[in-house]
Design a protein around this motif. Sequence first.
Motif, short mmCIF file in Angstrom:
data_model
loop_
_atom_site.label_atom_id
_atom_site.label_comp_id
_atom_site.label_asym_id
_atom_site.label_seq_id
_atom_site.Cartn_x
_atom_site.Cartn_y
_atom_site.Cartn_z
N ALA A 262 8.31 -6.74 -15.55
CA ALA A 262 6.51 -6.59 -16.06
C ALA A 262 6.21 -6.25 -15.07
O ALA A 262 5.11 -6.07 -14.94
N GLY A 263 6.45 -7.67 -13.35
CA GLY A 263 6.03 -7.61 -12.27
C GLY A 263 6.28 -6.09 -11.48
O GLY A 263 5.37 -5.53 -11.29
N LEU A 264 7.68 -5.32 -12.29
CA LEU A 264 7.42 -4.31 -10.96
C LEU A 264 6.03 -3.00 -11.67
O LEU A 264 5.64 -2.41 -11.58
N THR A 265 6.32 -3.10 -13.36
CA THR A 265 4.91 -2.04 -14.05
C THR A 265 3.73 -2.78 -12.77
O THR A 265 3.14 -1.62 -13.23
N ALA A 266 3.36 -2.94 -13.41
CA ALA A 266 1.75 -4.06 -12.35
C ALA A 266 1.92 -3.85 -11.15
O ALA A 266 1.26 -3.07 -10.71
N MET A 267 3.44 -4.05 -10.44
CA MET A 267 2.88 -3.53 -9.15
C MET A 267 2.96 -1.66 -9.04
O MET A 267 2.08 -1.62 -8.13
N VAL A 268 3.69 -1.19 -9.80
CA VAL A 268 3.27 0.34 -9.76
C VAL A 268 2.14 0.93 -10.53
O VAL A 268 1.70 1.38 -9.31
N LEU A 269 1.40 0.38 -11.60
CA LEU A 269 0.20 0.51 -11.23
C LEU A 269 -0.34 0.39 -10.92
O LEU A 269 -1.62 0.92 -10.69
N LEU A 270 -0.72 -0.79 -10.18
CA LEU A 270 -2.18 -1.49 -9.41
C LEU A 270 -1.55 -0.62 -7.91
O LEU A 270 -2.58 0.28 -7.22
N GLY A 271 -0.31 0.14 -7.53
CA GLY A 271 -0.49 0.76 -6.11
C GLY A 271 -1.31 2.46 -6.36
O GLY A 271 -1.66 2.92 -5.96
N MET A 272 -0.30 2.54 -8.14
CA MET A 272 -1.03 4.42 -8.37
C MET A 272 -2.14 4.32 -8.82
O MET A 272 -2.66 5.51 -7.49
N THR A 273 -3.18 2.96 -8.47
CA THR A 273 -4.45 3.43 -8.72
C THR A 273 -5.16 3.00 -7.70
O THR A 273 -6.49 3.63 -7.67
N ALA A 274 -4.36 2.40 -6.90
CA ALA A 274 -4.97 2.47 -5.24
C ALA A 274 -5.19 3.41 -4.88
O ALA A 274 -6.35 4.21 -4.15
N THR A 275 -4.25 3.84 -4.80
CA THR A 275 -3.01 5.71 -4.52
C THR A 275 -4.32 7.09 -5.35
O THR A 275 -4.88 7.46 -4.69
N VAL A 276 -4.52 6.75 -6.02
CA VAL A 276 -4.73 7.99 -7.18
C VAL A 276 -6.61 7.57 -7.30
O VAL A 276 -7.01 8.72 -6.84
N ALA A 277 -6.95 7.04 -7.78
CA ALA A 277 -8.65 6.01 -8.28
C ALA A 277 -9.01 6.03 -6.61
O ALA A 277 -10.30 6.96 -7.04
N LYS A 278 -8.43 5.78 -6.36
CA LYS A 278 -9.40 4.84 -4.71
C LYS A 278 -8.96 6.82 -3.81
O LYS A 278 -10.20 6.85 -3.45
N ASN A 279 -8.37 6.92 -4.26
CA ASN A 279 -7.48 7.70 -2.33
C ASN A 279 -7.70 9.05 -2.75
O ASN A 279 -9.05 10.80 -2.23
N LEU A 280 -7.39 9.63 -3.97
CA LEU A 280 -6.55 10.98 -4.62
C LEU A 280 -8.27 11.37 -5.00
O LEU A 280 -8.84 12.54 -4.86
N LEU A 281 -9.00 10.86 -5.69
CA LEU A 281 -9.85 10.87 -6.82
C LEU A 281 -11.28 10.41 -5.96
O LEU A 281 -12.39 10.94 -6.41
N GLY A 282 -11.40 9.60 -5.32
CA GLY A 282 -12.34 8.33 -5.48
C GLY A 282 -13.31 8.52 -3.80
O GLY A 282 -12.58 9.98 -3.07
N ASP A 283 -13.19 7.81 -3.79
CA ASP A 283 -14.51 8.81 -2.10
C ASP A 283 -13.29 8.25 -1.11
O ASP A 283 -13.23 8.14 0.10
N GLY A 284 -12.57 7.19 -1.11
CA GLY A 284 -11.13 6.90 0.12
C GLY A 284 -11.17 5.53 0.27
O GLY A 284 -12.50 5.04 0.62
N TYR A 285 -10.35 4.59 0.94
CA TYR A 285 -10.20 3.53 1.78
C TYR A 285 -9.65 3.77 2.51
O TYR A 285 -8.17 3.59 2.69
N ASP A 286 -9.88 3.34 3.89
CA ASP A 286 -8.76 3.10 4.90
C ASP A 286 -8.38 1.80 5.37
O ASP A 286 -8.60 1.11 5.73
#
Length: 247
Positions: free
Chosen positions: A129-153
């Motif tokens: 459960a912890g691994l799943t939560a960590m991976v989902l948060l990390g993928m959301t930050a990478t894909v939604a915020k940086n790949l598809l969004g405006d990006g965050y430094d």
Amino acid sequence: MNTLIWVVLPYACLAVFVAGHVWRWRHDQFGWTTHTSQLLESRLLRLGSPLFHLGAFGVIGGHAMGLLVPASVTSALGIPEHLYHAVAVWGGTVTGLVLVAGLILLIARRLVNGRIRRVTTRMDKVLYAGLTAMVLLGMTATVAKNLLGDGYDYRETIAVWFRGVFWFQPHTELMTGAPLVYQLHAIGGFLFLALWPFTRLVHVWSAPLAYLWRPYVVYRARRGPVPPPAPAPAEVRDAARPSPSRP
């Protein structure tokens, strides 16, 4: 509240991480293992385990590069910011997807296989459960915020705060303005470190590195025919003979 989350919590989790490993080694060395279930099911494990480990190595390496290496170092090495950003985003996305695929297979085999489901402990469920939560948060930050969004430094805020934790100079103000998904990912990362010593993940510290420099085991082939066994002494032959049956 900011001090509690961004100062007290990280140090508490790091203390549990260190003390937990010491306690586990002193009191549960027989449990210091992967608890492998390969004998119960190997088809999905043969595919899911390499994917999970390869993805994990890539994700950990990417986090180490992004959090521990300051932007001034990559700039001094002549690496443009846009190139670093492209490599970090696309590399993180690919390795993250590999990790997700492996994690799905590992979880699926524990759900669909009754024998593995019966040997799955409560701590295994917490770990997955912890691994799943960590991976989902990390993928959301990478894909939604940086790949598809405006990006965050994050290297100008989160990375500086992270390094400051180990220099005993955590700058809490850098985390208060970070996006929520990054904040949750950072909190989850430290909580995951606190969970680590009490799970099967302790096996990563017992990698058989000694095999890399141990002397070779030399096997010599037997030359010529196998010699016949030496004849047994007379007393041995007499003892091996069956005693005559009495009338």
